[in-house]
Design an enzyme around this catalytic site. Structure first.
Site, PDB file in Angstrom:
ATOM      1  N   THR A   1      49.934  42.026  33.994  1.00 55.22           N
ATOM      2  CA  THR A   1      49.531  40.521  34.072  1.00 55.22           C
ATOM      3  C   THR A   1      49.940  39.752  32.783  1.00 55.22           C
ATOM      4  OG1 THR A   1      47.883  39.031  33.755  1.00 55.22           O
ATOM      5  CG2 THR A   1      47.093  41.185  33.288  1.00 55.22           C
ATOM      6  N   ASP A   2      49.997  38.465  32.819  1.00 56.09           N
ATOM      7  CA  ASP A   2      50.000  37.811  31.396  1.00 56.09           C
ATOM      8  C   ASP A   2      49.002  37.864  30.531  1.00 56.09           C
ATOM      9  OD1 ASP A   2      48.744  36.065  32.894  1.00 56.09           O
ATOM     10  OD2 ASP A   2      50.321  34.356  32.529  1.00 56.09           O
ATOM     11  N   GLU A   3      47.897  38.236  30.983  1.00 53.32           N
ATOM     12  CA  GLU A   3      46.600  38.037  30.493  1.00 53.32           C
ATOM     13  C   GLU A   3      46.634  39.067  29.283  1.00 53.32           C
ATOM     14  OE1 GLU A   3      43.030  37.647  32.669  1.00 53.32           O
ATOM     15  OE2 GLU A   3      43.834  35.995  34.211  1.00 53.32           O
TER      16      GLU A   3
ATOM     17  N   TYR B   1      38.672  42.548  31.935  1.00 56.00           N
ATOM     18  CA  TYR B   1      39.742  42.769  32.804  1.00 56.00           C
ATOM     19  C   TYR B   1      41.216  42.970  32.314  1.00 56.00           C
ATOM     20  CZ  TYR B   1      43.860  41.614  35.867  1.00 56.00           C
ATOM     21  OH  TYR B   1      45.028  41.493  36.252  1.00 56.00           O
TER      22      TYR B   1
ATOM     23  N   LYS C   1      43.800  46.165  31.604  1.00 58.52           N
ATOM     24  CA  LYS C   1      45.195  46.297  31.921  1.00 58.52           C
ATOM     25  C   LYS C   1      46.068  46.386  30.699  1.00 58.52           C
ATOM     26  CE  LYS C   1      46.886  45.097  35.380  1.00 58.52           C
ATOM     27  NZ  LYS C   1      47.240  46.080  36.698  1.00 58.52           N
TER      28      LYS C   1
HETATM   29  P1  NAD Z   1      43.638  42.746  44.591  1.00 58.87           P
HETATM   30  O1  NAD Z   1      42.136  42.652  43.882  1.00 58.87           O
HETATM   31  O2  NAD Z   1      43.937  41.695  45.543  1.00 58.87           O
HETATM   32  O3  NAD Z   1      44.141  44.027  45.253  1.00 58.87           O
HETATM   33  C1  NAD Z   1      43.907  45.248  44.435  1.00 58.87           C
HETATM   34  C2  NAD Z   1      43.949  46.224  45.606  1.00 58.87           C
HETATM   35  O4  NAD Z   1      43.832  47.693  44.848  1.00 58.87           O
HETATM   36  C3  NAD Z   1      42.990  46.390  46.848  1.00 58.87           C
HETATM   37  O5  NAD Z   1      43.652  46.786  47.948  1.00 58.87           O
HETATM   38  C4  NAD Z   1      41.978  47.462  46.379  1.00 58.87           C
HETATM   39  O6  NAD Z   1      41.430  48.160  47.641  1.00 58.87           O
HETATM   40  C5  NAD Z   1      42.834  48.392  45.616  1.00 58.87           C
HETATM   41  N1  NAD Z   1      42.463  49.499  44.879  1.00 58.87           N
HETATM   42  C6  NAD Z   1      41.433  49.135  43.881  1.00 58.87           C
HETATM   43  N2  NAD Z   1      40.964  50.043  42.992  1.00 58.87           N
HETATM   44  C7  NAD Z   1      41.793  50.938  43.464  1.00 58.87           C
HETATM   45  C8  NAD Z   1      41.717  52.515  43.272  1.00 58.87           C
HETATM   46  N3  NAD Z   1      41.094  53.021  42.289  1.00 58.87           N
HETATM   47  N4  NAD Z   1      42.698  53.421  44.092  1.00 58.87           N
HETATM   48  C9  NAD Z   1      43.388  52.695  44.933  1.00 58.87           C
HETATM   49  N5  NAD Z   1      43.460  51.490  45.391  1.00 58.87           N
HETATM   50  C10 NAD Z   1      42.463  50.731  44.416  1.00 58.87           C
HETATM   51  O7  NAD Z   1      44.657  42.506  43.359  1.00 58.87           O
HETATM   52  P2  NAD Z   1      45.911  41.618  43.524  1.00 58.87           P
HETATM   53  O8  NAD Z   1      45.663  40.276  42.951  1.00 58.87           O
HETATM   54  O9  NAD Z   1      46.731  41.746  44.490  1.00 58.87           O
HETATM   55  O10 NAD Z   1      46.744  42.296  41.993  1.00 58.87           O
HETATM   56  C11 NAD Z   1      47.567  43.385  42.215  1.00 58.87           C
HETATM   57  C12 NAD Z   1      48.034  43.724  40.796  1.00 58.87           C
HETATM   58  O11 NAD Z   1      48.713  42.726  40.242  1.00 58.87           O
HETATM   59  C13 NAD Z   1      47.042  44.143  39.855  1.00 58.87           C
HETATM   60  O12 NAD Z   1      47.150  45.309  39.216  1.00 58.87           O
HETATM   61  C14 NAD Z   1      46.946  42.918  38.861  1.00 58.87           C
HETATM   62  O13 NAD Z   1      46.343  43.252  37.756  1.00 58.87           O
HETATM   63  C15 NAD Z   1      48.298  42.597  38.834  1.00 58.87           C
HETATM   64  N6  NAD Z   1      48.407  41.016  38.667  1.00 58.87           N
HETATM   65  C16 NAD Z   1      47.974  40.080  39.714  1.00 58.87           C
HETATM   66  C17 NAD Z   1      48.183  38.738  39.743  1.00 58.87           C
HETATM   67  C18 NAD Z   1      47.368  37.605  40.250  1.00 58.87           C
HETATM   68  O14 NAD Z   1      47.737  36.427  40.089  1.00 58.87           O
HETATM   69  N7  NAD Z   1      46.656  38.124  41.526  1.00 58.87           N
HETATM   70  C19 NAD Z   1      48.758  38.250  38.624  1.00 58.87           C
HETATM   71  C20 NAD Z   1      49.636  39.177  37.886  1.00 58.87           C
HETATM   72  C21 NAD Z   1      49.311  40.392  38.047  1.00 58.87           C
HETATM   73  O1  DAU Z   2      47.248  35.526  34.891  1.00 57.94           O
HETATM   74  C1  DAU Z   2      47.355  36.168  35.854  1.00 57.94           C
HETATM   75  C2  DAU Z   2      46.005  36.808  36.407  1.00 57.94           C
HETATM   76  O2  DAU Z   2      45.827  35.498  37.142  1.00 57.94           O
HETATM   77  C3  DAU Z   2      45.901  38.121  37.105  1.00 57.94           C
HETATM   78  O3  DAU Z   2      46.087  38.957  36.138  1.00 57.94           O
HETATM   79  C4  DAU Z   2      44.494  38.262  37.534  1.00 57.94           C
HETATM   80  O4  DAU Z   2      44.444  39.321  38.341  1.00 57.94           O
HETATM   81  C5  DAU Z   2      44.014  36.977  38.534  1.00 57.94           C
HETATM   82  O5  DAU Z   2      43.085  36.967  38.985  1.00 57.94           O
HETATM   83  C6  DAU Z   2      44.531  35.592  37.819  1.00 57.94           C
HETATM   84  O6  DAU Z   2      43.262  35.343  36.783  1.00 57.94           O
HETATM   85  P1  DAU Z   2      42.536  34.024  36.317  1.00 57.94           P
HETATM   86  O7  DAU Z   2      41.350  34.264  35.804  1.00 57.94           O
HETATM   87  O8  DAU Z   2      43.527  33.173  35.947  1.00 57.94           O
HETATM   88  O9  DAU Z   2      42.563  33.464  37.959  1.00 57.94           O
HETATM   89  P2  DAU Z   2      41.427  32.881  38.676  1.00 57.94           P
HETATM   90  O10 DAU Z   2      41.605  32.518  39.978  1.00 57.94           O
HETATM   91  O11 DAU Z   2      39.902  33.814  38.597  1.00 57.94           O
HETATM   92  O12 DAU Z   2      40.862  31.349  37.843  1.00 57.94           O
HETATM   93  C7  DAU Z   2      42.045  30.681  37.658  1.00 57.94           C
HETATM   94  C8  DAU Z   2      41.528  29.566  36.621  1.00 57.94           C
HETATM   95  O13 DAU Z   2      40.671  28.694  37.407  1.00 57.94           O
HETATM   96  C9  DAU Z   2      40.867  29.918  35.635  1.00 57.94           C
HETATM   97  O14 DAU Z   2      41.051  29.007  34.273  1.00 57.94           O
HETATM   98  C10 DAU Z   2      39.276  29.976  35.821  1.00 57.94           C
HETATM   99  C11 DAU Z   2      39.311  28.873  36.756  1.00 57.94           C
HETATM  100  N1  DAU Z   2      38.186  28.786  37.847  1.00 57.94           N
HETATM  101  C12 DAU Z   2      38.130  29.933  38.683  1.00 57.94           C
HETATM  102  C13 DAU Z   2      37.316  30.230  39.720  1.00 57.94           C
HETATM  103  C14 DAU Z   2      37.295  31.314  40.604  1.00 57.94           C
HETATM  104  C15 DAU Z   2      37.498  27.873  38.055  1.00 57.94           C
HETATM  105  O15 DAU Z   2      37.517  26.735  37.280  1.00 57.94           O
HETATM  106  N2  DAU Z   2      36.616  27.759  39.141  1.00 57.94           N
HETATM  107  C16 DAU Z   2      36.467  28.957  39.851  1.00 57.94           C
HETATM  108  O16 DAU Z   2      35.565  29.071  41.053  1.00 57.94           O
END
Ligand code: NAD
Ligand code: DAU
Length: 352
Positions: free
Chosen positions: A132-134, A158, A162
């Site tokens: 992630t970019d975080e 988190y 990562k």
């Molecule tokens: P998600 O939470 O929707 O899915 C995570 C999946 O991993 C789930 O299916 C869960 O059951 C599985 N899992 C959790 N723990 C496990 C374990 N110990 N063993 C096997 N499976 C396990 O997450 P996502 O949003 O699909 O993100 C996927 C990946 O991409 C993550 O590594 C996250 O850090 C990264 N990522 C997410 C975003 C985003 O915006 N969602 C952006 C950048 C990177």
């Molecule tokens: O940047 C990549 C990341 O993006 C991934 O690594 C994470 O897995 C993914 O969850 C996401 O993280 P964020 O914290 O940016 O996503 P989230 O959707 O939780 O929140 C997006 C923005 O919105 C953040 O600034 C918090 C805000 N927010 C979120 C929720 C859930 C609100 O204002 N209200 C809310 O109820």
């Protein structure tokens, strides 16, 4: 054959569906099915012998070792993680366990498998870590977007977990020669996004007549990427990425949260107007800010564009319209995932 972990989650299931729609190469999908994993996402693959689903933990060395020996994958793509920042604030332990300890055990199992491969198999093998970019921390308004060379400054449990996993992946390349690739992507959105995250939460709450919670002043900035574009970038890096390198992936779509929520409300006003004729924007409510809330993320995706010729296909305008339509057409999916456990989470996060 490739092995994907976390392939029942949001991005993983989009990746598995996209992969099998374009390729005949089979996938072993290892997923623990936590609250975030959902086999309904993969329903279209029922009866498809190219998809082998295994419920299990990336940290279960015996299981992973057995799967690698049995299926002999040419690549492992690691999506599995605890992914929600707010949950990591309430309870960091699972994040440490899966994202750090789990990735470590996965790397150990993969290293043993890779070491035993014949030379040609070793050269072709890839371990791709999805991050992630975080991990780069937070930017001020005027700072340039994150490049791959930006220092790591994670601010939440988190992102710290990562960051630790990224460092382990890097170390396994430098120390043991494991052929790794790491991608650091911005905020994804699209189908099968769990409604604890901003975009699906807002759509879900709007349609249910509930409040749309905005943390703090709503001026925090994220870079948004349509999930299918993230999947195409991962495929590109897997094919042609240089070993040991990291690639930033982003959509060149920086938006403040309030702007995103207003866009969603306007789109819902157009596609499914409220019965009382008022705008969904009336449901917006400002709530207590997230502790340690990062102010701005921005991705410079110049390296992947120049080196690997990847660019996103969707703009925010096209991607968000597809997303809203998907949620309107799949309201049952959202009903199914917002179970009792989901309601407990909402109670803890927004009411307690
Ligand atoms: P998600 O939470 O929707 O899915 C995570 C999946 O991993 C789930 O299916 C869960 O059951 C599985 N899992 C959790 N723990 C496990 C374990 N110990 N063993 C096997 N499976 C396990 O997450 P996502 O949003 O699909 O993100 C996927 C990946 O991409 C993550 O590594 C996250 O850090 C990264 N990522 C997410 C975003 C985003 O915006 N969602 C952006 C950048 C990177
Ligand atoms: O940047 C990549 C990341 O993006 C991934 O690594 C994470 O897995 C993914 O969850 C996401 O993280 P964020 O914290 O940016 O996503 P989230 O959707 O939780 O929140 C997006 C923005 O919105 C953040 O600034 C918090 C805000 N927010 C979120 C929720 C859930 C609100 O204002 N209200 C809310 O109820």
């Amino acid at each position: 054959m490739i092995l994907v972990t976390g392939g029942a989650g949001f991005i993983g299931s989009n990746f598995v569906l996209d992969w099998l729609a374009r390729d005949s190469e089979a996938i072993v999908n290892l997923d623990l099915l936590t609250y975030a994993g959902n086999l309904h996402n993969l329903q279209a693959l029922e009866g498809d012998s190219r998809h082998i689903f295994v419920r299990g933990d990336i940290g279960d060395a015996d299981l992973v070792t057995r799967l690698l020996a049995q299926h002999q994958p040419r690549a492992v793509i690691n999506f599995a993680a605890e992914s929600h920042v707010d949950r990591s604030i309430h309870g960091p332990e699972e994040f440490i366990q899966t994202n750090i300890v789990g990735t470590f055990h996965l790397l150990e199992s993969v290293r043993a498998y890779w070491n035993a491969l014949p030379q040609a198999g070793q050269a072709d093998f890839r371990f791709l870590h999805v991050s992630t970019d975080e991990v780069y921390g937070s930017l001020n308004k005027d700072e340039p977007a994150f490049k791959e060379t930006h220092c790591y400054q994670p601010n939440s449990p988190y992102s710290a977990s990562k960051a630790a996993s990224d460092h382990l992946v890097r170390a396994y390349h430098h120390t043991y020669g494991l052929p790794v690739l790491t991608t650091n992507c911005s905020n994804n959105y699209g189908p099968y996004h769990f409604p604890e995250k901003l975009i699906p939460l807002v759509i879900h709450n709007a349609l249910a007549g509930k409040t749309l919670p905005i943390y703090g002043d709503g001026q925090q900035i994220r870079d948004w990427l349509y999930v299918a574009d993230h999947c195409s970038a991962i495929r590109r890096v897997l094919e042609s990425g240089r070993l040991g390198e990291t690639y930033n992936i982003g959509g060149w779509n920086e938006k403040a949260n309030l702007e995103v929520v207003n866009t969603l409300c306007a789109m819902l006003d157009e596609l499914q107007p409220r019965a009382d004729g008022k705008s969904y924007a009336e449901q917006i409510t400002f709530v207590k800010d997230r502790p340690g809330h990062d102010r701005r993320y921005a991705i410079d995706a110049g390296k992947i564009e120049k080196e690997l010729g990847w660019k996103p296909a969707e703009t925010f305008a096209t991607g968000i319209r597809k997303t809203v339509r998907w949620y309107l057409d799949n309201q049952q999916w959202a009903q199914d995932v917002t179970s009792g456990a989901y309601r407990d989470w909402v109670q803890r996060q927004y009411v307690a």
